[in-house]
Write a protein that holds these residues in place. Structure first.
Motif, PDB file in Angstrom:
ATOM      1  N   ASP A 192     -11.373   3.289  -7.786  1.00  0.00           N
ATOM      2  CA  ASP A 192     -10.024   1.852  -7.242  1.00  0.00           C
ATOM      3  C   ASP A 192     -11.397   1.507  -6.117  1.00  0.00           C
ATOM      4  N   LEU A 211      -7.525  -0.794  -0.521  1.00  0.00           N
ATOM      5  CA  LEU A 211      -8.071   0.163  -0.387  1.00  0.00           C
ATOM      6  C   LEU A 211      -8.800   0.151   0.855  1.00  0.00           C
ATOM      7  N   LEU A 229       1.008  -1.097  -0.340  1.00  0.00           N
ATOM      8  CA  LEU A 229      -0.385  -0.206  -0.178  1.00  0.00           C
ATOM      9  C   LEU A 229       0.662   1.096  -0.160  1.00  0.00           C
ATOM     10  N   ARG A 253      -1.669   6.324 -10.212  1.00  0.00           N
ATOM     11  CA  ARG A 253      -1.410   4.714  -8.754  1.00  0.00           C
ATOM     12  C   ARG A 253      -0.508   4.836  -8.542  1.00  0.00           C
ATOM     13  N   TYR A 303      -8.525   9.262  -1.960  1.00  0.00           N
ATOM     14  CA  TYR A 303      -8.635   8.294  -2.741  1.00  0.00           C
ATOM     15  C   TYR A 303      -9.014   8.071  -3.880  1.00  0.00           C
ATOM     16  N   SER A 315     -10.101  -1.934  -5.314  1.00  0.00           N
ATOM     17  CA  SER A 315      -9.159  -2.938  -4.627  1.00  0.00           C
ATOM     18  C   SER A 315      -9.500  -2.627  -3.209  1.00  0.00           C
ATOM     19  N   THR A 344      -2.329   4.950  -2.996  1.00  0.00           N
ATOM     20  CA  THR A 344      -3.500   4.643  -3.207  1.00  0.00           C
ATOM     21  C   THR A 344      -4.686   5.052  -2.380  1.00  0.00           C
ATOM     22  N   GLN A 364      -4.764  -5.839  -8.092  1.00  0.00           N
ATOM     23  CA  GLN A 364      -3.344  -6.042  -7.335  1.00  0.00           C
ATOM     24  C   GLN A 364      -3.183  -7.749  -7.316  1.00  0.00           C
TER      25      GLN A 364
END
Lengths: 300, 300
Positions: free
Chosen positions: A278, A283, A93, A139, A274, A280, A142, B59
């Motif tokens: 995203d 995150l 991260l 990017r 953020y 992710s 994050t 990721q």
DNA sequence: CCTGCTCAATACCTCCAAGGTATGATCCTT
DNA sequence: AAGGATCATACCTTGGAGGTATTGAGCAGG
């Protein structure tokens, strides 16, 4: 060749008997026979010697057994690790921070995150607000931490903490002799403001408060961050409004005084930003930690 | 999960586009889409972010890509190594030898074998003929070298080389002063014979030749192998019949003389033995080398 | 010596799922 | 607004994995 072939092969090699291996694999014997034949044919190698008592590995089979076990273990490990990564429990991260954020909230927050997700490697990058936005879009990070943030089309904001403000003054300064300082008193003294760079920033907030309290601040110096600001206070450049957390900075020759008769909304907030798109899990995991942290802060 | 899934996943990850990946894999786009969906579902992890421009790794996907590539490489390597092992090009060959065989044929033969199959580890075990037979049956060795071997039910024999014989005499011995020695002259001198142990052996062959030439040899000593025999020659225990290759042993005080007027079949052969039911490609490869070696020897 | 036992191999059938074609559903570009 | 990418969905076809029944080959025991 297939992972199935490997699984079957290992079973037969271990049982040294197709029937028992088939039972262990919960299939019947003939398909297993065929799969082993297929495997041998594909490799072009005899893996077993068929004896009246069962199946016995050849030298090549012995070698292939070791390889097959290894591959199967790796597949196992790969899925497990990928799943952990998918839950945000494994990975990296990248976080953008600004100079003095390091003083209070960030270390506590990161500590809490580390406890929950020990296998996530957190990398800190010190950058200004503008740099953070760019890095987010590219990017390279994050999440970013900063103050005075407002949401954008593609960037979301989450508040982390709210801090009150103190005034940092030189230890032998007249104001240092008072237990508390009225906000309006600051009108009399040159002030150090921060941060330089992208406006609106904390500077504008301070000017706004001064205006509300009926004075124009006398700006002696603009600096990059709170740390530099406090350093200049020590050198006698003036007084400096800093967030609570700056008291962690025990600078020789600098004391902090609480303020009274303050204007409304006399606090600053720390937020993180953020990319809205995203998805992710890292995150998500981090944001969850942020919310938990904020809930803990509020209670105090 | 399947190796197919890994192959497809890697293709999509590399092309960042399902259509192109499908073309590369020589399948159409929809099945590939489904395979990727299946993989994601099975792992419970989103591996790709679908963008209007294609597929982008998350990721977790990035991590899985590394793992998948690794696994695929290992599978590749495993098949290749197993195939090499199946062709007898990889593995371990245990060989039983006797004391003085090390002098001539074996090193040359092993050298030639090593050149052809550099990844086969050859392990030499010194043992007597009887021990070799037992070790063969217990699979502790794959081939054994010895003289005077005859085939058995379960044991095959392959001749490796044929050697003539010389007589080793002390340097100041009367026979040492002659350029050549007639075989019958040996009747006059005490002889050292070898090997001790299982009969019939080289000893019986020597006695047979003597009988054919009309004399009874005077045996001064029986020893284990040619090396010990030559050592005793140096110490004056007598003369000793040795194979050509023993001349490699340059013992101080020992000279070798060629023999004339020798009986028929005045030579010894070196053979190797193996289990008849041994289908190991390693053995086949070794036997091939033996035959090639023997063909080379004959030409000389 | 035959019989029964225990293996693996073979023959043949069934059915699932991988692959194909046709067609959406979106989003970006012109 | 239209056309072109790109991925997703719907539906069909078929190869091959798995099942049952049986054969074939050694080995052991009476």
């Amino acid at each position: 060749m297939d992972l199935r072939h490997l699984r079957y092969f290992v079973a037969v090699a271990e049982e040294e008997n197709i029937g028992r291996a088939a039972a262990r694999l919960h299939i019947s014997q003939p398909p297993l026979t065929r799969q082993i034949q297929q495997l041998e044919e594909e490799l072009g190698v005899t893996l077993f010697i068929r004896t009246p008592r069962g199946m016995e590995l050849t030298q090549a089979g012995e070698l292939f057994l070791a390889e097959a076990r290894n591959i199967r273990a790796l597949v196992e490990q790969a899925t497990e690790r990928t799943q952990r990564a998918g839950q945000g429990k494994l990975g990296r991260l990248d976080v953008g921070i600004f100079g003095s954020a390091i003083l209070d909230a960030i270390p506590k927050l990161l500590l809490s995150f580390r406890n929950r997700y020990p296998d996530v490697k957190v990398v800190l990058h010190t950058m200004t607000k503008a740099e953070q936005l760019e890095a987010l879009r590219q990017r390279r990070i994050t999440v970013g931490f900063n103050r005075m943030l407002s949401p954008l089309d593609d960037i979301g904001v989450r508040q982390v903490s709210t801090e009150g403000l103190l005034v940092a003054v030189q230890a032998d300064h007249p104001l240092a002799h008072q237990p508390v300082v009225r906000f309006a008193e600051l009108a009399e003294h040159p002030m150090i403001l921060f941060p330089t760079g992208a406006r609106p920033s904390f500077i504008d907030k301070v000017i706004g408060w001064a205006t509300e309290s009926g004075f124009q601040p006398h700006i002696s110096q603009e600096v990059g961050d709170a740390v530099t600001g406090v350093a200049l206070v020590a050198s006698g450049f003036g007084v400096c409004l800093v967030p609570d957390s700056a008291t962690t900075l025990q600078f020789p020759g600098v004391v902090y005084r609480t303020l009274t008769d303050t204007p409304p909304n006399f606090f600053v907030d720390l937020s993180c930003i953020y990319r809205k798109d995203d998805q992710s899990p890292l995150l998500a995991a981090f944001m969850e930690t942020v919310d938990a942290f904020r809930a803990g802060e509020r209670k105090r």
